[in-house]
Design a protein around this motif. Structure first.
Motif, PDB file in Angstrom:
ATOM      1  N   PRO A  61       0.833  -1.202   0.000  1.00 29.11           N
ATOM      2  CA  PRO A  61       0.000   0.000   0.000  1.00 29.11           C
ATOM      3  C   PRO A  61       0.872   1.259   0.000  1.00 29.11           C
ATOM      4  N   LEU A  62       0.476   2.245  -0.818  1.00 29.82           N
ATOM      5  CA  LEU A  62       1.176   3.516  -0.935  1.00 29.82           C
ATOM      6  C   LEU A  62       0.188   4.650  -0.702  1.00 29.82           C
ATOM      7  N   LEU A  63       0.507   5.569   0.210  1.00 36.43           N
ATOM      8  CA  LEU A  63      -0.324   6.746   0.448  1.00 36.43           C
ATOM      9  C   LEU A  63       0.023   7.807  -0.591  1.00 36.43           C
ATOM     10  N   ILE A  64      -1.008   8.407  -1.180  1.00 34.87           N
ATOM     11  CA  ILE A  64      -0.839   9.349  -2.275  1.00 34.87           C
ATOM     12  C   ILE A  64      -0.953  10.792  -1.779  1.00 34.87           C
ATOM     13  N   ASP A  65      -0.109  11.649  -2.335  1.00 34.14           N
ATOM     14  CA  ASP A  65      -0.146  13.097  -2.095  1.00 34.14           C
ATOM     15  C   ASP A  65      -0.012  13.489  -0.626  1.00 34.14           C
ATOM     16  N   VAL A  66       0.947  12.890   0.065  1.00 36.59           N
ATOM     17  CA  VAL A  66       1.248  13.283   1.441  1.00 36.59           C
ATOM     18  C   VAL A  66       2.158  14.513   1.377  1.00 36.59           C
ATOM     19  N   PRO A  67       1.736  15.649   1.940  1.00 36.02           N
ATOM     20  CA  PRO A  67       2.533  16.875   1.832  1.00 36.02           C
ATOM     21  C   PRO A  67       3.950  16.710   2.382  1.00 36.02           C
ATOM     22  N   ASN A  68       4.929  17.081   1.578  1.00 31.78           N
ATOM     23  CA  ASN A  68       6.360  17.074   1.942  1.00 31.78           C
ATOM     24  C   ASN A  68       6.937  15.687   2.195  1.00 31.78           C
ATOM     25  N   PHE A  69       6.225  14.633   1.777  1.00 27.92           N
ATOM     26  CA  PHE A  69       6.713  13.259   1.929  1.00 27.92           C
ATOM     27  C   PHE A  69       6.538  12.529   0.608  1.00 27.92           C
ATOM     28  N   GLU A  70       7.382  11.544   0.357  1.00 33.51           N
ATOM     29  CA  GLU A  70       7.249  10.681  -0.815  1.00 33.51           C
ATOM     30  C   GLU A  70       7.435   9.234  -0.376  1.00 33.51           C
ATOM     31  N   GLY A  71       6.761   8.329  -1.058  1.00 35.42           N
ATOM     32  CA  GLY A  71       6.981   6.901  -0.828  1.00 35.42           C
ATOM     33  C   GLY A  71       6.487   6.392   0.507  1.00 35.42           C
ATOM     34  N   ILE A  72       5.418   6.984   1.045  1.00 31.70           N
ATOM     35  CA  ILE A  72       4.892   6.543   2.338  1.00 31.70           C
ATOM     36  C   ILE A  72       4.057   5.293   2.135  1.00 31.70           C
ATOM     37  N   ARG A  73       4.470   4.212   2.743  1.00 33.95           N
ATOM     38  CA  ARG A  73       3.820   2.918   2.591  1.00 33.95           C
ATOM     39  C   ARG A  73       3.376   2.368   3.940  1.00 33.95           C
ATOM     40  N   MET A  74       2.554   1.337   3.875  1.00 36.99           N
ATOM     41  CA  MET A  74       2.198   0.535   5.048  1.00 36.99           C
ATOM     42  C   MET A  74       2.909  -0.804   4.848  1.00 36.99           C
ATOM     43  N   HIS A  75       3.611  -1.268   5.874  1.00 36.42           N
ATOM     44  CA  HIS A  75       4.362  -2.523   5.740  1.00 36.42           C
ATOM     45  C   HIS A  75       4.689  -3.100   7.121  1.00 36.42           C
ATOM     46  N   PRO A  76       5.155  -4.348   7.148  1.00 33.03           N
ATOM     47  CA  PRO A  76       5.554  -4.952   8.427  1.00 33.03           C
ATOM     48  C   PRO A  76       6.793  -4.265   9.008  1.00 33.03           C
TER      49      PRO A  76
END
Length: 127
Positions: A65-80
């Protein structure tokens, strides 16, 4: 699918929360510490609502899972993962929690990911 991450316990090193799916408890979460000023790889993402997609992670070499359009962040995922050392701003999930720790993370992620794969649209609200 509507995910809601409620941040509950904050320490010097991490932020522990609870993740629900459509209002039902799914698992615990661990993020980096919330900060007023962003520090790369050491700061939790801003509160808000984000679209989530499932796509190939070049870093982890698998679909996550990748979160889209997080201000000032890139590549934010959910993972173990278990501690703040396992995240660079991402959201870790676990079946158990302790101070600065989530446990049984792979089990929690597998359960969550199977449900996410069935969803047509996914959003996450962080509060």
């Amino acid at each position: 699918m509507k995910l809601h991450l409620k941040r509950l316990h904050k320490t010097e090193f991490s932020t522990i929360g609870e993740l629900t799916i459509n209002g039902l408890f799914e698992c615990y979460t661990l993020e980096d510490k919330e900060r007023d000023i962003k520090i790369k790889a050491e700061t939790a993402i801003p509160k808000g609502t984000y679209k989530v997609i499932l796509n190939q992670s070049s870093r982890f070499k698998r679909i996550l899972p990748l979160l889209i359009d997080v201000p000032n962040f890139e590549g934010i995922r959910m993972h173990p993962g278990n501690t703040n050392h396992d995240t660079e701003g991402c959201i870790l999930v676990g079946k158990t929690r302790g101070e600065d720790f989530v446990g049984k993370s792979r089990k929690a992620f597998t359960s969550l990911f199977e449900k996410m794969k069935l969803a047509k649209e996914i959003t996450i609200t962080i509060s």
